[in-house]
Motif scaffolding. Structure first.
Motif, PDB file in Angstrom:
ATOM      1  N   UNK A 113      99.236 -18.277 -43.077  1.00 30.62           N
ATOM      2  CA  UNK A 113     100.300 -18.185 -43.765  1.00 30.62           C
ATOM      3  C   UNK A 113     101.636 -18.087 -42.912  1.00 30.62           C
ATOM      4  N   UNK A 114     102.661 -18.634 -43.231  1.00 30.66           N
ATOM      5  CA  UNK A 114     103.947 -18.393 -42.454  1.00 30.66           C
ATOM      6  C   UNK A 114     104.950 -18.445 -43.114  1.00 30.66           C
ATOM      7  N   UNK A 115     106.133 -17.687 -42.901  1.00 32.43           N
ATOM      8  CA  UNK A 115     107.317 -17.707 -43.422  1.00 32.43           C
ATOM      9  C   UNK A 115     107.822 -18.831 -43.836  1.00 32.43           C
ATOM     10  N   UNK A 116     107.917 -20.100 -43.213  1.00 25.73           N
ATOM     11  CA  UNK A 116     108.478 -21.348 -43.584  1.00 25.73           C
ATOM     12  C   UNK A 116     107.592 -22.329 -42.695  1.00 25.73           C
ATOM     13  N   UNK A 117     107.093 -23.365 -43.376  1.00 25.43           N
ATOM     14  CA  UNK A 117     106.119 -23.933 -42.672  1.00 25.43           C
ATOM     15  C   UNK A 117     106.869 -24.693 -41.215  1.00 25.43           C
ATOM     16  N   UNK A 118     105.930 -24.507 -40.167  1.00 24.98           N
ATOM     17  CA  UNK A 118     106.413 -25.332 -38.947  1.00 24.98           C
ATOM     18  C   UNK A 118     105.029 -25.887 -38.337  1.00 24.98           C
ATOM     19  N   UNK A 119     104.028 -24.673 -38.144  1.00 28.14           N
ATOM     20  CA  UNK A 119     102.682 -25.510 -37.748  1.00 28.14           C
ATOM     21  C   UNK A 119     101.768 -25.490 -39.041  1.00 28.14           C
ATOM     22  N   UNK A 120     100.838 -26.365 -39.103  1.00 24.67           N
ATOM     23  CA  UNK A 120      99.777 -26.439 -40.098  1.00 24.67           C
ATOM     24  C   UNK A 120      98.494 -26.190 -39.269  1.00 24.67           C
ATOM     25  N   UNK A 121      97.657 -25.356 -39.604  1.00 23.26           N
ATOM     26  CA  UNK A 121      96.695 -24.913 -38.992  1.00 23.26           C
ATOM     27  C   UNK A 121      96.085 -23.769 -39.624  1.00 23.26           C
ATOM     28  N   UNK A 122      94.683 -23.724 -39.366  1.00 23.89           N
ATOM     29  CA  UNK A 122      93.408 -22.755 -39.856  1.00 23.89           C
ATOM     30  C   UNK A 122      93.740 -21.464 -39.343  1.00 23.89           C
ATOM     31  N   UNK A 123      93.537 -20.463 -40.234  1.00 21.37           N
ATOM     32  CA  UNK A 123      93.398 -19.037 -39.801  1.00 21.37           C
ATOM     33  C   UNK A 123      92.317 -18.723 -38.980  1.00 21.37           C
ATOM     34  N   UNK A 124      91.205 -19.456 -39.432  1.00 21.51           N
ATOM     35  CA  UNK A 124      89.687 -19.063 -38.908  1.00 21.51           C
ATOM     36  C   UNK A 124      89.090 -20.373 -38.766  1.00 21.51           C
ATOM     37  N   UNK A 125      88.032 -20.443 -38.078  1.00 19.86           N
ATOM     38  CA  UNK A 125      87.062 -21.720 -38.398  1.00 19.86           C
ATOM     39  C   UNK A 125      85.634 -21.227 -37.919  1.00 19.86           C
ATOM     40  N   UNK A 126      84.919 -20.351 -38.648  1.00 20.06           N
ATOM     41  CA  UNK A 126      83.582 -19.870 -38.467  1.00 20.06           C
ATOM     42  C   UNK A 126      82.535 -21.177 -38.522  1.00 20.06           C
ATOM     43  N   UNK A 127      81.853 -21.509 -37.619  1.00 20.29           N
ATOM     44  CA  UNK A 127      80.755 -22.518 -37.801  1.00 20.29           C
ATOM     45  C   UNK A 127      79.605 -22.099 -36.940  1.00 20.29           C
ATOM     46  N   UNK A 128      78.587 -22.703 -37.159  1.00 24.32           N
ATOM     47  CA  UNK A 128      77.435 -22.524 -36.461  1.00 24.32           C
ATOM     48  C   UNK A 128      77.024 -23.573 -35.665  1.00 24.32           C
TER      49      UNK A 128
END
Length: 413
Positions: A393-408
């Protein structure tokens, strides 16, 4: 020509629902208000462009300036005085200054020069994946997606290995744009620290130059005055910053969408020639740069039948433009075999004179990251298949990305 009288607030572009899936909002704007005024948190009059053709035209319109000094009052309201010393670079300049600064580093990012980095990048990819645990949950963002591009750009700049974690922490603080007093103070301190760091690193390069880009730029600065001392510091910052977050988030987005589309992932695994087109489709489908950096109107400008007044800021949504059905057939479908190589027309790396200098490097990093990751761990899976993806979450959109990416990570299927 029309002038929209009812500005749209930025609130709906900053909610958790929007971060999870911004595309319905952008689809609505493309249909009803493709060039619409906004009231973003920083309070500066801003117009948002969402259609492909309008976005492409705006990206190369000389009346929409990138020169931050021309919009200094607006710039200071958004970013503060401390950012100025780090933003004296090609990203925030028009011709002829932009042309001069870009020419100095352009030769280092040609496809041919970037291709020569393949063995080194592959080695970095392998080392990072060697360090990842298998058979148990691991967050792939801090373990792989973030350290890969920062390590590559630090190698290019000649940043010592032991100093890179400090650089990454400062870069992360600068990127976390906020409007609270505490956030701005943290940003200001990080910006001052980065300026000091690069100033000292450049001094060391003068004493002991190496076979790296920053040494070459320092030599050019001292030999023919091709750029000022502050331009040199700011260019180093730009290369580090632009070459880090964008590629890191792009890797995360790509892994997420390929795992969510097993048929597409299988096609890429079984057909190595699809890796290149897959990267282009991933940039188009859910790229990491949601909006291009600000421009401001040096005169009244008409775009898409709407008048943008002189002095207004302009925000161009690359994410929306790349899902415009006027340009792309079935744009909300993720298809690595998109017919007619339609992916090549995306705006994920921008357009015009400010087209992303590091696009060839980002493409190579993406290709090596994805082929190696999915080749070594064909049974990779979300750590919790029922969990919803968490987007930052960002104050105004600049980047689009995941906050986390949990995988096995599983080496066998």
């Amino acid at each position: 020509m029309t002038t929209t009288q009812d500005p749209v607030t930025a609130a709906e572009r900053c909610t958790a629902d929007f971060r999870r899936n911004p595309h319905p909002v952008y689809a609505s704007l493309r249909d009803t208000a493709p060039v619409c005024p906004m009231k973003p948190p920083h309070g500066v009059e801003t117009y948002l462009i969402t259609r492909y053709e309008d976005a492409r035209a705006a990206l190369s319109d000389p009346r929409l300036s990138k020169d931050m000094y021309g919009a200094m009052d607006a710039y200071r309201r958004i970013f503060g005085d401390s950012s100025v010393s780090l933003d004296d670079n090609m990203l925030n300049a028009d011709a002829p200054k932009h042309t001069r600064l870009r020419r100095l580093v352009n030769s280092e990012f040609t496809p041919r020069r970037v291709e020569a980095l393949r063995p080194k990048i592959q080695d970095i990819v392998d080392q990072l994946l060697d360090a990842c645990p298998t058979g148990e949950p691991v967050d792939l963002l801090p373990a792989f997606a973030f350290p890969l591009p920062i390590t590559v750009i630090c190698e290019l700049l000649g940043v010592p290995a032991e100093e890179r974690p400090h650089m990454q922490r400062l870069s992360t603080t600068v990127a976390q744009t906020g409007f609270s007093k505490e956030s701005k103070q943290a940003q200001q301190k990080a910006e001052e620290d980065l300026h000091s760091y690069f100033t000292q690193l450049i001094a060391r390069k003068r004493e002991r130059p190496g076979e790296d880009l920053l040494s070459a730029l320092t030599e050019a600065r001292d030999k023919d005055g091709g750029l000022s001392e502050n331009e040199l510091v700011s260019t180093a910052f730009l290369l580090m910053f632009a070459g880090h977050k964008t590629t890191a988030y792009l890797i995360g987005n790509a892994v997420h969408h390929l795992m969510a589309n097993p048929a597409q992932l299988r096609a890429v695994r079984e057909n190595p020639e699809l890796v290149g087109p897959a990267v282009e489709e991933l940039v188009r489908y859910d790229g990491s740069v949601e909006s291009a950096t600000f421009r401001f109107a040096t005169e009244d400008v008409e775009i898409g039948g709407t008048r943008i007044p002189k002095g207004a800021l302009v925000q161009i949504s690359l994410l929306s433009a790349n899902r415009d059905p006027r340009k792309f057939e079935s744009p909300d479908e993720f298809d690595v075999r998109r017919p007619g190589n339609a992916q090549s027309g995306h705006l994920g790396f921008g357009h015009g004179s400010h087209y992303c200098l590091g696009a060839p490097l980002a493409r190579l990093e993406m290709q090596l990251a994805l082929t190696t990751l999915f080749g070594r761990f064909p049974a990779i899976a979300p750590a919790d298949p029922s969990a919803e993806a968490k987007w930052m979450e960002v104050p105004f959109p600049a980047f689009r990305g995941l906050a986390e990416l949990p995988v096995v990570l599983c080496p066998e299927s």
